[in-house]
Design a protein around this motif. Structure first.
Motif, PDB file in Angstrom:
ATOM      1  N   GLY A 155     -35.713  33.617 -11.797  1.00  0.00           N
ATOM      2  CA  GLY A 155     -36.657  33.942 -10.737  1.00  0.00           C
ATOM      3  C   GLY A 155     -35.997  34.674  -9.595  1.00  0.00           C
ATOM      4  O   GLY A 155     -34.804  34.979  -9.634  1.00  0.00           O
ATOM      5  N   ASP A 156     -36.795  34.933  -8.587  1.00  0.00           N
ATOM      6  CA  ASP A 156     -36.376  35.732  -7.432  1.00  0.00           C
ATOM      7  C   ASP A 156     -35.698  34.831  -6.401  1.00  0.00           C
ATOM      8  O   ASP A 156     -36.336  33.939  -5.823  1.00  0.00           O
TER       9      ASP A 156
ATOM     10  N   TYR B 237     -29.509  32.075  -9.636  1.00  0.00           N
ATOM     11  CA  TYR B 237     -30.782  32.791  -9.701  1.00  0.00           C
ATOM     12  C   TYR B 237     -30.576  34.156 -10.342  1.00  0.00           C
ATOM     13  O   TYR B 237     -29.670  34.901  -9.975  1.00  0.00           O
ATOM     14  N   GLU B 238     -31.437  34.469 -11.296  1.00  0.00           N
ATOM     15  CA  GLU B 238     -31.403  35.781 -11.935  1.00  0.00           C
ATOM     16  C   GLU B 238     -32.833  36.209 -12.240  1.00  0.00           C
ATOM     17  O   GLU B 238     -33.544  35.527 -12.997  1.00  0.00           O
ATOM     18  N   ILE B 239     -33.254  37.333 -11.660  1.00  0.00           N
ATOM     19  CA  ILE B 239     -34.634  37.788 -11.800  1.00  0.00           C
ATOM     20  C   ILE B 239     -34.887  38.497 -13.128  1.00  0.00           C
ATOM     21  O   ILE B 239     -36.021  38.548 -13.610  1.00  0.00           O
ATOM     22  N   ASP B 240     -33.845  39.050 -13.743  1.00  0.00           N
ATOM     23  CA  ASP B 240     -33.970  39.718 -15.042  1.00  0.00           C
ATOM     24  C   ASP B 240     -34.083  38.643 -16.123  1.00  0.00           C
ATOM     25  O   ASP B 240     -33.140  37.885 -16.361  1.00  0.00           O
TER      26      ASP B 240
ATOM     27  N   LEU C  95     -30.803  45.082  -1.996  1.00  0.00           N
ATOM     28  CA  LEU C  95     -31.364  43.844  -1.450  1.00  0.00           C
ATOM     29  C   LEU C  95     -30.398  43.159  -0.479  1.00  0.00           C
ATOM     30  O   LEU C  95     -30.616  41.996  -0.116  1.00  0.00           O
TER      31      LEU C  95
ATOM     32  N   LEU D 273     -33.366  47.301 -11.390  1.00  0.00           N
ATOM     33  CA  LEU D 273     -32.927  46.100 -10.703  1.00  0.00           C
ATOM     34  C   LEU D 273     -31.571  46.281 -10.019  1.00  0.00           C
ATOM     35  O   LEU D 273     -31.063  45.341  -9.414  1.00  0.00           O
TER      36      LEU D 273
ATOM     37  N   PRO E 250     -27.135  34.206  -5.850  1.00  0.00           N
ATOM     38  CA  PRO E 250     -28.156  35.223  -6.105  1.00  0.00           C
ATOM     39  C   PRO E 250     -27.624  36.294  -7.044  1.00  0.00           C
ATOM     40  O   PRO E 250     -26.468  36.695  -6.949  1.00  0.00           O
ATOM     41  N   GLY E 251     -28.474  36.756  -7.962  1.00  0.00           N
ATOM     42  CA  GLY E 251     -28.075  37.835  -8.857  1.00  0.00           C
ATOM     43  C   GLY E 251     -26.966  37.449  -9.800  1.00  0.00           C
ATOM     44  O   GLY E 251     -25.936  38.126  -9.869  1.00  0.00           O
TER      45      GLY E 251
ATOM     46  N   LEU F 228     -34.960  35.475  -3.411  1.00  0.00           N
ATOM     47  CA  LEU F 228     -35.555  35.625  -2.088  1.00  0.00           C
ATOM     48  C   LEU F 228     -36.795  34.757  -1.906  1.00  0.00           C
ATOM     49  O   LEU F 228     -37.244  34.536  -0.779  1.00  0.00           O
ATOM     50  N   ARG F 229     -37.359  34.252  -2.984  1.00  0.00           N
ATOM     51  CA  ARG F 229     -38.506  33.354  -2.904  1.00  0.00           C
ATOM     52  C   ARG F 229     -38.093  31.887  -2.962  1.00  0.00           C
ATOM     53  O   ARG F 229     -38.944  30.996  -2.893  1.00  0.00           O
TER      54      ARG F 229
END
Length: 253
Positions: free
Chosen positions: A81-82, A56-59, A103, A6, A35-36, A84-85
Motif C-alpha cells: 500500500g501507499d 510499505y511498497e505500493i507496487d 515523493l 512509480l 517507505p518504498g 503516505l496513507r
C-alpha cells in the motif's frame, strides 16, 4: 512502464545498503517503518539490526515478491500500500528508506508530522539534501521552520551506479533527527513558526525589512545585533541557529 511511473530505482550495491543502515543508527529494540521497500534489499538489512520493520511498497508485484521472500520472518511485516496513507505508529519509531525522488517532499512532511518519530534516514537526490542542510550556504523554509525540533544533516553520499535503473544524478543520505529537547518551548512554537513564515514570505528582500513593520525599530535592531544577523541579510542566508536566537531576543517575557 508501471515501474517507471512509480520512479523506482532499486538499490543493488550492498555497500550502499550498508551505508544507509549504518547512518540510521538503529538499536535491536527499534521499530522501523520503511517507505518504498521495493524487493527488499534494504528491508532485509534493516531486519538484521532492529526489532521489526514495517515495509510499505505500493507496487503490488514488488510487494508480493517481498512478502514471499520474508514469509516466516517475524521481524518483517510487508504492507502492499501507499506509505503516505499510513497512520504513524504510536510508539517510538524510525523511518528508513530509499524513497522515490518525486515523493521526497510528501514523505519528509509525513515524517515531520509524526509525533512519535525519533529520526528519518532517507535516500534522496543529492541536491535536495544539500538544499535542506545549508549545503549552498542557503537555508530553506522547511528546515528553519522545523529547526527547534529537528536536526538536519547529510549522513553520506551514494553514487548513481548503486541503483537500477541508474538515475541521472547522485543521491545522498538525509538524516532528520528529533532533538532530545526543543530549542524553543512547545508553548512558543506557533509564534516561532509565524515569525519564520513572515520572514520568508515578507517583502523587502532582507529579513530585517520583512520583520520591521511588526516590531519597534530600536528593539528589532538590538535583537539583530545580539543574534549576529546583519541588517541587510537575505532571509535564506540566515543560519537556523540565528533564527532561534533572534526569536528568543524578540519574544523575551
Amino acid at each position: 512502464m508501471r515501474r517507471r511511473a512509480l520512479s523506482q530505482n532499486f538499490m543493488i550495491d550492498p555497500r550502499a545498503v550498508a551505508r544507509v543502515v549504518d547512518a540510521a543508527r538503529l538499536s535491536p529494540d527499534d521499530l522501523v517503518v520503511e517507505p518504498g521497500a521495493g524487493y527488499g534489499a534494504l528491508t532485509l538489512a534493516l531486519a538484521r539490526t532492529c526489532r521489526r520493520v514495517i515495509a510499505y511498497e505500493i507496487d503490488p508485484v514488488a510487494a508480493g515478491r517481498l512478502a514471499a521472500r520474508t514469509r516466516g520472518d517475524p521481524a518483517v511485516h510487508v504492507v502492499a500500500g501507499d506509505f503516505l496513507r499510513a497512520r504513524p505508529p504510536r510508539e517510538p519509531f524510525a523511518v528508513v528508506g530509499n524513497i522515490p525522488y518525486h515523493l521526497t517532499s510528501p514523505i519528509v512532511d509525513w515524517c515531520l508530522r509524526a509525533p512519535a518519530l525519533s529520526a528519518a534516514t532517507l535516500v534522496t537526490q543529492a541536491e535536495y539534501a544539500r538544499k535542506r542542510t545549508g549545503g549552498y550556504g542557503r537555508w530553506s523554509l522547511v528546515t528553519v521552520r522545523t529547526w527547534p525540533g529537528f536536526i538536519w544533516r547529510i549522513a553520506g553520499r551514494i553514487d548513481r551506479s548503486a541503483f537500477r535503473p541508474m538515475p541521472s544524478i547522485d543521491s545522498a543520505i538525509l538524516r532528520i533527527e528529533r532533538r532530545p529537547a526543543p530549542l524553543v518551548p512547545v508553548s512558543a512554537l506557533r509564534e516561532y513558526r509565524a515569525m519564520v513564515e513572515l520572514g520568508f514570505r515578507g517583502r523587502g528582500g532582507s529579513l530585517y525589512a520583512s520583520l520591521r513593520p511588526h516590531h519597534p525599530r530600536q528593539r528589532l535592531r538590538r535583537a539583530f545585533a545580539r543574534a549576529a544577523i546583519p541588517l541587510d541579510a537575505v532571509v535564506s542566508f540566515v543560519h537556523p541557529d540565528q533564527w532561534i536566537n533572534l526569536f528568543h531576543e524578540l519574544h523575551q517575557r
